[in-house]
Design an enzyme around this catalytic site. Structure first.
Site, mmCIF file in Angstrom:
data_model
loop_
_atom_site.group_PDB
_atom_site.id
_atom_site.type_symbol
_atom_site.label_atom_id
_atom_site.label_comp_id
_atom_site.label_asym_id
_atom_site.label_seq_id
_atom_site.Cartn_x
_atom_site.Cartn_y
_atom_site.Cartn_z
ATOM 1 N N HIS A 1 0.828 -1.213 0.000
ATOM 2 C CA HIS A 1 0.000 0.000 0.000
ATOM 3 C C HIS A 1 0.862 1.263 0.000
ATOM 4 C CE1 HIS A 1 -3.159 2.820 0.803
ATOM 5 N NE2 HIS A 1 -2.688 3.127 1.990
ATOM 6 N N SER A 2 0.494 2.249 -0.825
ATOM 7 C CA SER A 2 1.078 3.588 -0.807
ATOM 8 C C SER A 2 2.610 3.534 -0.932
ATOM 9 C CB SER A 2 0.632 4.309 0.471
ATOM 10 O OG SER A 2 1.056 5.645 0.476
ATOM 11 N N TYR A 3 3.340 3.993 0.104
ATOM 12 C CA TYR A 3 4.801 3.997 0.045
ATOM 13 C C TYR A 3 5.368 2.569 0.018
ATOM 14 C CZ TYR A 3 9.406 6.134 0.559
ATOM 15 O OH TYR A 3 10.685 6.563 0.327
ATOM 16 N N GLY B 1 4.446 0.395 -2.006
ATOM 17 C CA GLY B 1 4.650 0.116 -3.420
ATOM 18 C C GLY B 1 5.984 0.642 -3.900
ATOM 19 N N THR C 1 -1.823 -0.916 -3.917
ATOM 20 C CA THR C 1 -3.006 -0.112 -3.609
ATOM 21 C C THR C 1 -2.575 1.329 -3.368
ATOM 22 O OG1 THR C 1 -2.865 -0.612 -1.234
ATOM 23 C CG2 THR C 1 -4.179 -2.101 -2.581
#
Length: 408
Positions: free
Chosen positions: A292-294, A296, A320
């Site tokens: 998720h977010s960072y 990724g 995500t």
């Protein structure tokens, strides 16, 4: 406009002094008297009335909150949800209270990972000495021995820690909305081993030691009178600085320093370390990531650092709201091509679920996570891109990628 209690008390005195300073000798005498009065006013006491002590409970019970059977945080006596503005016009104090509660919830989630999800806590670095700073991750018992499937979860940046997607949702919605627990349980039910990363636990904080600097003038050959004049300037400066600091922040918090954890000083370092010492050593033929977010971005950095190994072991990645950028991170052509085939990024969008969303980056597909507000006749609630409603979507994608691999 917010006016503090101390300001209201001192304002008339300040006005009087300004008026007096324009007068003659009699007025100057009054000014001296007022200055004397000001010198005897305890500003600390006045400002303590403005802001209560930053001294908060260290348990949920101390805050008078508990999670109910639905996983919602509720006040023990009133049954009401958490209230941020506990004291009006004291935003800093309310924020500190919220942060203190957040730290308790982090520990609470750690307990749930061990008790409810049967994960074990593993310290890192694996060869850490007794005295050096340490972090930890969570793993299922079969994480390294499961021959088939391994699920790796990576949260985003900020205050969240292992087992969390969003602290705000844990506090304001429920545990299923804000934690990784629905993903962990689903993975274990479907026969995956599980590793939960902890990429924001990069350092420990310790109180900064006080350094006493001896004045160089003590050993000088200068005359005492000249030395005294030179010393007077920094002393006066420090006195004024301390006065204003006392007024600005009467409850001065301890000065802390950060001791970084070896080879885990950033989310990117952490991802590479866990890969080298755990994921790469696992028996699983197929490794899957949900990032998720960072998280990724950390995964893309892992690919850049360990491209061949990742390609040989990772089957699919569900991203995500990932904030990765293959241009800024300088991901090569072969990495971008692999991501196009094996990754998908679900992003916050009001478009129907899985609708393609335009992207400027030449890497993995971006599709809608369908975060339209769900309207009912009772209320409105917003879904989160890592919410339990979408857990099914991501697992179906990962399963489909595995089936395609097996059939090829």
């Amino acid at each position: 406009m917010c006016i503090s209690l101390s300001s209201l008390i001192l304002l008339p005195i300040w006005i009087s002094m300004a008026q007096i300073q324009q007068g003659g000798p009699d007025e100057k005498e009054k000014s001296t008297a007022l200055k004397d009065l000001l010198s005897r006013i305890d500003l600390d006491e006045l400002m303590k009335k403005d802001e209560p002590p930053l001294d908060f409970p260290d348990t949920l019970e101390g805050f008078e909150y508990a999670f109910n059977e639905k996983g919602q945080l509720r006040h023990i006596k009133t049954g009401e949800p958490f209230v941020f503005n506990y004291r009006e016009d004291l935003h800093r104090w309310n924020q500190k209270r919220y942060e203190a509660l957040g730290e308790i919830i982090t520990k609470y989630v750690y307990e749930l990972l061990e008790k409810d999800c049967s994960l074990k806590k593993v310290s890192i670095p694996v060869d850490a000495t007794e005295s050096e700073p340490k972090s930890f991750i969570f793993m299922s018992e079969d994480a390294l021995t499961n021959p088939q499937k391994l699920m790796v979860l990576i949260h985003g940046s900020g205050v969240v820690r292992a087992g969390q997607w969003a602290r705000r949702l844990i506090i304001n919605e429920d545990l299923d909305s804000g934690t990784q627990i629905p993903f962990i349980k689903r993975a274990m039910d479907e026969g995956y081993g599980v590793i939960v990363l902890n990429p924001n636990e990069n350092y420990i904080e310790v109180e900064k030691p006080k350094i006493h600097v001896q004045s160089s003038s003590d050993s000088s050959d200068e005359p005492a009178e000249k030395r005294e004049r030179k010393d007077k300037v920094p002393k006066e400066t420090k006195k004024r600085r301390d006065f204003y600091e006392k007024y600005r922040n009467p409850q001065r918090e301890k000065e802390m320093m950060q001791l970084y954890i070896r080879e885990n000083g950033s989310p990117e370092e952490h991802a590479v370390y866990v890969w080298d010492h755990f994921i790469a050593q696992s028996a699983a033929e197929n490794v899957f990531f949900v990032a998720h977010s960072y998280g990724g971005l950390a995964f893309v950095e892992l690919m850049i650092q360990r491209e061949a190994d990742v390609k040989s072991k990772v089957t699919a990645v569900a991203l995500t709201d990932s904030v990765h950028n293959v241009w800024h991170q300088e991901a090569g052509k072969t990495i971008r091509e692999w991501m196009r085939e094996n990754c998908c990024n679900w992003v916050s969008s009001s478009e129907p679920l899985d609708t393609s969303v335009e992207s400027m980056l030449p890497d993995c597909p971006r599709v809608s996570a369908d975060l339209m507000t769900k309207r009912t006749f009772l209320n409105e609630t917003n879904r989160h891109v890592c919410g339990p409603e979408l857990c099914e979507v991501y697992f179906l994608y990962l399963q489909k990628r595995l089936m395609n691999l097996l059939q090829s």
